[in-house]
Design an enzyme around this catalytic site. Sequence first.
Site, PDB file in Angstrom:
ATOM      1  N   PRO A 136     -53.521   8.956  -3.462  1.00  0.00           N
ATOM      2  CG  PRO A 136     -52.845   8.514  -5.623  1.00  0.00           C
ATOM      3  CD  PRO A 136     -52.593   8.114  -4.219  1.00  0.00           C
ATOM      4  CD  GLU A 137     -59.516   7.601  -0.628  1.00  0.00           C
ATOM      5  OE1 GLU A 137     -60.715   7.393  -0.877  1.00  0.00           O
ATOM      6  OE2 GLU A 137     -59.096   7.800   0.518  1.00  0.00           O
ATOM      7  CG  HIS A 162     -38.199   9.427  -3.499  1.00  0.00           C
ATOM      8  ND1 HIS A 162     -37.525   8.242  -3.293  1.00  0.00           N
ATOM      9  CD2 HIS A 162     -38.188  10.067  -2.317  1.00  0.00           C
ATOM     10  CE1 HIS A 162     -37.134   8.177  -2.034  1.00  0.00           C
ATOM     11  NE2 HIS A 162     -37.509   9.282  -1.417  1.00  0.00           N
TER      12      HIS A 162
END
Length: 278
Positions: free
Chosen positions: A2-3, A91
């Site tokens: 993610p940005e 995860h």
Amino acid sequence: MPELPEVETIMQGLIPHLENNLIMDVIVRQDKLRWPVSPMLKQHLVQQKIMQLSRRGKYLLLQMTNGTLIMHLGMSGRLQIQNKATPPARHDHVDIFFGDVCLLRYNDPRRFGAIIWTANDPLQHHLLCSLGIEPLSDDFTGEYLKNQAQNRRVAIKSFIMNSHVVTGIGNIYAAEALFLAKIHPMTPAGVLTEVQCVQLVHAIKDILKAAIHQGGTTIKDFINSDGAPGYFTQQLCVYGRSGKPCLVCQAPLITMQLGQRSTVFCEFCQRVKVGLIG
DNA sequence: CAGAATACCTGCGGGC
DNA sequence: TGCCCGCAGGTATTCT
């Protein structure tokens, strides 16, 4: 993964599920993230109400009654609202349960992300206090960029990815903004003209806003908090298009390594106007 | 001080 | 099919 636009998308999706909701339980299956998750996390969170969500750069802030949960998704992190009945997958490191049927689930294969509790002002936390300004704020101007870049010799792409200068711009949007502004990624930051700085700032704001509007960019597996992908991918001009024709001049796009990151650009549209580094 | 290299991890696709 | 390599959306920390 993610940005800034992806974190913003995730935050907006989480708000209706989380704000004013009371935390009933917390499960930590894996505490070895970028920094160890506090063994006291559950004690800090249970029976706390989430008052407000906010974002600083790529950090997500969950403000509680007695402190703040600071979250970062690193390269591969996901935050999803799921039904409590959904069994944890590989995860799925942290679950936060609420009074209703929902839980907030943090998944991060590479574990570059972080979940940090602070009882103090989160903006004073050492990870946040030295961050540069928000790219979408009115303070981010061509003049600011020009001043910051004074006497800096690093490549402009590395410079705008430096979170201590301006925060939230990663490899995708740095490449896209430089293409839009027609600036060569290797141009030393300090030699950009005022006009170029203004153009670059406009390009950054435009690309970030457009990406947020489209729900972020999905390269490989980005999904928002509801499990949907981002639709900005189809509008990428250079990122992921190495060797393909430039959308402006048709010349094949070039890839180069810059600051350990691969960079795609058009050698004709993003002209070298001044001396490059090395 | 600035800039570059390193570190932290897993997963995946490509080449052999 | 399987192994090895390189690469991946980030960034604090260590080095030169």
